[in-house]
Write an enzyme that holds these catalytic residues in place. Structure first.
Site, PDB file in Angstrom:
ATOM      1  N   CYS A 178      10.866  55.354 -43.576  1.00 53.86           N
ATOM      2  CA  CYS A 178      11.641  55.742 -44.759  1.00 53.86           C
ATOM      3  C   CYS A 178      13.019  56.312 -44.396  1.00 53.86           C
ATOM      4  CB  CYS A 178      10.848  56.709 -45.631  1.00 53.86           C
ATOM      5  SG  CYS A 178      11.465  56.766 -47.348  1.00 53.86           S
TER       6      CYS A 178
ATOM      7  N   HIS B 268       6.429  52.785 -46.127  1.00 49.13           N
ATOM      8  CA  HIS B 268       5.588  53.761 -45.435  1.00 49.13           C
ATOM      9  C   HIS B 268       4.318  53.099 -44.915  1.00 49.13           C
ATOM     10  CE1 HIS B 268       7.540  57.671 -46.385  1.00 49.13           C
ATOM     11  NE2 HIS B 268       7.978  57.027 -47.456  1.00 49.13           N
TER      12      HIS B 268
ATOM     13  N   GLU C  95       2.151  54.365 -43.169  1.00 47.90           N
ATOM     14  CA  GLU C  95       1.091  55.375 -43.108  1.00 47.90           C
ATOM     15  C   GLU C  95       0.477  55.667 -44.475  1.00 47.90           C
ATOM     16  OE1 GLU C  95       4.556  58.037 -44.275  1.00 47.90           O
ATOM     17  OE2 GLU C  95       4.213  56.085 -43.351  1.00 47.90           O
TER      18      GLU C  95
END
Length: 246
Positions: A98, A187, A189
């Site tokens: 990001c 993202h 994650e």
């Protein structure tokens, strides 16, 4: 050898949630990942002896509308210098998510704007032709879904960067600089559960309009983001396989 997560967070609860996300989706054990909280202008990045790889997490920082005039520039400049040194003297791979995409572009000769900002939610990611030879992307499907939400977007890559993925709503979703530094606008994650948990910390931060809160949370459910999430495991595998060889 260990991995390090550089957390650009002012809130310990958010940092802890982000740490949990990286641990869960990277396949690392908690004791294999060290979180270093960069929550003050004088926070130091620390020592990187015996480090196999580095993650740089998300942040409230933006390039086009800086978060503040002290903490953001101090930490961003330290990270930019860290990246310059990593490119000149490769020791381990680095993956930033990001904010890292716009930060690297801004400090390393690219251009950042708000032209392709995305509201928090799912986004389509499309690999470029160069992704076929990239160690993190070569086994990914040509198109896949990921989660994101960003106010800045990369308009021009640094001169030594290679575009790895874009998309219909964001032309620069992922790129590599040199042989050992990657940045994703999305993202990796986050899955549906994890972005929902993270967004609850930012209900009034401009990632979506307050009147659309219920709609936004509902839109996060039911998406297959396994391909984008797999990037973290691929990064860990690559780092471990190349430990000491960079």
């Amino acid at each position: 050898m260990k991995f390090v997560l550089l957390a650009l967070r002012e809130n310990q609860l958010i940092a802890d949630a982000e740490f949990d996300d990286f641990v869960a989706l990277s396949g690392l054990n908690p004791d294999e990942l060290e979180m270093r909280l960069l929550d003050k202008p004088d926070s130091e990045l620390g020592d990187f002896t015996d480090v196999a790889g580095v993650f740089i997490g998300g942040s409230p920082f933006t390039i086009t509308k800086p978060f503040d005039d002290v903490w953001q520039p101090a930490i961003s400049e330290k990270l930019a210098e860290f990246i310059r040194d990593a490119l000149d003297n490769p020791r381990f791979p680095i993956l930033a998510t990001c904010y890292g995409a716009s930060m690297f572009a801004h400090y390393l000769g690219g251009k950042v704007g708000s032209d392709f900002a995305e509201e928090a939610g799912v986004t389509k990611i499309v690999l470029s032709s160069d992704a076929a030879s990239d160690p993190l992307c070569q086994d990914l499907p040509q198109e896949f879904l990921g989660f994101g939400g960003h106010k800045d977007s990369v308009l021009e890559l640094p001169g030594n960067a290679v575009l790895l993925a874009g998309g219909p709503t964001c032309p620069v979703h992922m790129y590599r600089i040199g042989s050992n530094v990657w940045a994703t606008q999305f993202h990796p994650e986050m899955d549906g559960e994890r972005i929902t948990r993270r967004l609850k910390f930012y209900d009034n931060s401009g990632y979506y309009s307050p009147e659309r809160e219920d709609e936004v949370y509902a839109s996060l459910r039911g998406h297959d983001t396994a391909a984008s999430n797999s990037l973290l495991r691929k990064f860990v595998e690559y780092a471990k396989a190349n430990a000491g060889e960079q």
